[in-house]
Enzyme design. Structure first.
Site, mmCIF file in Angstrom:
data_model
loop_
_atom_site.group_PDB
_atom_site.id
_atom_site.type_symbol
_atom_site.label_atom_id
_atom_site.label_comp_id
_atom_site.label_asym_id
_atom_site.label_seq_id
_atom_site.Cartn_x
_atom_site.Cartn_y
_atom_site.Cartn_z
ATOM 1 N N ASP B 100 0.854 -1.191 0.000
ATOM 2 C CA ASP B 100 0.000 0.000 0.000
ATOM 3 C C ASP B 100 0.889 1.239 0.000
ATOM 4 O O ASP B 100 2.098 1.153 0.257
ATOM 5 C CB ASP B 100 -0.930 0.009 1.226
ATOM 6 C CG ASP B 100 -0.174 0.045 2.543
ATOM 7 O OD1 ASP B 100 0.902 -0.583 2.643
ATOM 8 O OD2 ASP B 100 -0.650 0.713 3.490
ATOM 9 N N GLU B 167 0.166 -0.927 5.819
ATOM 10 C CA GLU B 167 1.253 -0.334 6.612
ATOM 11 C C GLU B 167 0.999 1.140 6.852
ATOM 12 O O GLU B 167 1.215 1.646 7.951
ATOM 13 C CB GLU B 167 2.592 -0.553 5.901
ATOM 14 C CG GLU B 167 3.810 -0.402 6.819
ATOM 15 C CD GLU B 167 4.283 1.036 7.000
ATOM 16 O OE1 GLU B 167 4.970 1.309 7.992
ATOM 17 O OE2 GLU B 167 3.944 1.914 6.166
HETATM 18 ZN ZN LIG Z 1 6.993 2.178 4.117
HETATM 19 ZN ZN LIG Z 2 5.442 4.889 4.361
#
Ligand SMILES: [Zn+2]
Ligand SMILES: [Zn+2]
Ligand SMILES: [Zn+2]
Ligand SMILES: [Zn+2]
Lengths: 481, 481
Positions: B100, B167
């Site tokens: 992501d 993340e």
């Molecule tokens: Zn990263």
């Molecule tokens: Zn990042």
């Protein structure tokens, strides 16, 4: 009662139609700060103008210019000036009021539709936006005019009116209008005015009428601390000077937890209260419990009611309002803000002026910043200000208002000063050079800017009588003198 | 070079197709924080899975549950687990990365379309969202797999992959997934892992490769001061205790202008750097000017570069982030806010933990609040936290990475700690009980979360060689031992 009996009878007999007119006024959502409602503010001005005309008042709608709001060019609502009576043997009283209102939406927590006057006969309260601020008082004057016009009674004094539609949006253009009219001299709308009466304030409590003779001024500042070129990740913490740390330390130097302002010289020249002023405070029907009811918590700075009242109205104060540029949401965000502006303001009392105290504020903060010895940049600036105002309560204007209050409410009014500002008060006092009186209609629990704003029916009806009686008292006193 | 010549030749010969694949990956706008882009994050996961499958990697997409975002129920993007190689005589390396990306919009200030890789051959830079964070590094691993698969070369070690798509949105569900897999023992996906390699970090500058062996932890707090039942008009100032005054005074007790934390005992147990650690800092190619370039202003806390680097990475720090509930807009507003929350966080280093320091933070602030002796209410609470992490750099995992870096870049890498956190690092270290290495591909000026994020072509190609070489070095060193 110093007014003719017919007047009081008329008011009593026409309560329902007066309330009906208040319903009409409340139904026009004249919210000045909302561009979508701007047409309603204009409509409210026209409505008011036609009411005045109906009772023989000559009017003029004075355009105040344009503004750009949310990308649209909007016409400011005009000021509605009015005049009735030109008898040189009579006193001339200038009346001020405003026909715009604060925003309101049922979803904010109103129990009834805010723009539909809800008359609760049981409790004697009328709920609606503008009921007490300031359509109720403005309509109080219409009621007085209607009674005299319908009864064919001559008014005891000459009247001038100045009604505006931008009070809740900073009274744009009003100061200029007043100055312009005064500069016209004999040709000016306010020529010959002997005193001013403003009904845009409230009793301190729910029991005792008052006359307000003082308002604090204000000086609003921001301290801007900057350093990094943009917001930084807090992983950099411990390697650079952080603007927030410096700002918080500077803001912490301004005022003690007990509200004592720490800026050197800030209290200079403020006279102690003499015995007659102390007596006024002693006489006020206001307790520490009343204050804590307003605050909603037991957080008074003192257990002594006079100390608390004086702290609020005849001493300066300093409040910290917030910080622009820092994280202000819920939860957490690990950012080191690059530029932060701390906002604070001082409430001022005579002889303080924004000009005078700004010098002290700036040099103190600059000195404290220098002591911190950081590599950051700081600037502090005045964002706006207004002088404090205190009227002479020994003036016949106050005498008339006191007699009228005693006649209608059966009580000697409290003489009060307020902690906030109504800038137009000072504008009238300074430009016209005459005595200004704040003569309230509503009570301390009316909730002027809150949800469920209300006006008690008794305050509307007795308030109408009060305003009329005040005019007769002005006439009587000046006749005696 | 410890890898076979064919591997390096393949990487050199296939630069264009590697870049082409990076274009494909960047073109999928897998923004995890934007509900409207959630499908793209899922699509990116499927794309990655099919790439892994193509080169013989067995995969499993592990669902991580659902969330409610802006009124919609959204499926979290699954974690993509992968495995290739089960030779018990080889070491097993676990690779982590994320597919992501941060939000991006051309109007934010991008010179080119953020989701269209712009390859500038002249400057050797490839611009696009995710180019360096973290699609470039993830694709570096695909390049290594492709080379070995196409050439029919056996990998020198067994590989396990853990790729996530959340993340940038707090790695929802990942800690639980890792714990669950570890709890399965022999049946678990991560069973037999000997070390972890994460490429989700950057060189400190634009010149010198590094290995990152430490990250600071974090503890995030809010101090809530309340009193009035609702926001009050500042006309009341001078009669009541104001929450902002108390909050500002409390926040001012936390840290000195030079960044020294004033909470008693907060530095307890933090060991001074020994000579070998000091040497690591001496060796780092990073100047005060480099720091000030990052900050965008000459605001370093010290003129000594080692002091500054240690302040940022091996000392705790405290940053004030902002205030919730106070006025945070432009211009002025004369309100006394009723409830204000000051937000601050500490960056932690061993042996500090959020649990341990929270006791000290709470008792200090409570004691300082008691000294202020106000009638207001105060509470301070931990909003979130994570432990610091420091790896043993004498481990063969780091030895292998150092050798690989020297082979590819011709320079001994700097050993660095970072001031921020990458929570999954600690999760792997604690759950698997093995050494974790942060092995960067990109440079310090890549602008991971900024506009015009980029990856140098040389870092992508040499980075691919670096990752491959690292695997061979792991194999060599373990063969020797
Ligand atoms: Zn990263
Ligand atoms: Zn990042
Ligand atoms: Zn008003
Ligand atoms: Zn108002």
């Amino acid at each position: 009662m110093s007014g003719p009996k017919q007047f009081y009878d008329y008011v009593d007999a026409n309560q329902d139609s007066f309330i009906q007119r208040l319903s009409e006024a409340v139904a026009i959502p004249s919210v000045s700060t909302d561009p979508a409602r701007r047409d309603d503010v204009h409509r409210m001005g026209s409505w008011l103008e036609s009411q005045l005309n109906k009772y023989g008042v000559t009017t003029r709608a004075v355009p105040l210019g344009q503004q750009e709001l949310e990308g649209k060019v909007l016409e400011y609502p005009p000021a509605i000036l009015g005049r009735i009576g030109d008898d040189l043997s009579k006193k001339t009283v200038l009346i001020y009021g405003h026909f715009d209102v604060q925003p309101a939406d049922k979803s904010d927590g109103w129990n009834t539709e805010p723009f539909q006057l809800h008359v609760d006969r049981e409790s004697g309260k009328m709920y609606g936006r503008g009921s007490t601020d300031d359509k109720g008082p403005v309509l109080g004057w219409l009621n007085v005019l209607e009674a005299h016009h319908t009864l064919g009674l001559e008014l005891p004094i000459n009247l001038r009116f100045c009604f505006e539609g931008l009070e809740e949006d900073g009274s744009q253009g009003l100061d200029e209008l007043i100055a312009t009219e005064v500069a016209k001299g004999v040709e000016g709308w306010f020529h010959g005015v002997d005193c001013v009466c403003i009904s845009d304030n409230y009793w301190l409590n729910t029991r005792t009428p008052c006359l307000t003779y003082g308002l604090r001024g204000i000086a609003y500042y921001q301290v801007v601390v900057s350093g990094p070129a943009s917001d930084l990740h807090s992983g950099l913490g411990g390697s650079i000077y952080e603007p927030m740390t410096t700002l918080i330390l500077l803001l912490g130097k301004l005022v003690s937890v007990e509200g004592r302002i720490l800026i050197p010289g800030i209290y200079d020249g403020i006279a102690a209260a003499d015995s007659s002023e102390l007596q006024k405070y002693q006489d006020i029907d206001f307790s520490v419990a009343d204050l804590e009811k307003i605050a909603g918590a037991p957080i008074a700075l003192s257990e002594d009611r006079v100390t608390v009242m004086m702290g609020r109205t005849r001493e300066p104060s300093l409040s910290l309002h917030g910080i622009e540029g820092a994280y202000s949401g819920a939860g957490g965000k690990t950012v080191i803000p690059s530029t932060v502006s701390g906002k604070f303001s001082l409430r001022l009392v005579p002889p303080q002026t924004p000009e005078d105290i700004t010098k002290k504020v700036l040099s103190y903060i600059e000195a404290e910043f220098a002591k911190l010895n950081t590599k950051l940049k700081m600037k502090v600036e005045l964002l706006g200000g207004g002088n404090p105002w205190v009227a002479d309560t020994k003036h016949w204007n106050y005498e008339a208002a006191q007699r009228a209050t005693e006649a209608i409410w059966g009580q000697t009014p409290n003489y009060t000063r307020e902690g906030g500002s109504i800038p137009v008060t000072l504008t009238f006092a300074q430009n016209l050079g005459v005595n200004v009186l704040l003569l309230p209609m509503g009570r301390g629990d009316d909730g002027a800017h809150s949800t469920n704003e209300k006006l008690d029916i008794s305050n509307f009806i007795n308030g109408t009588k009060l305003l009329g009686t005040y005019l007769y008292e002005v006439a009587n006193i000046s006749a005696q003198k």
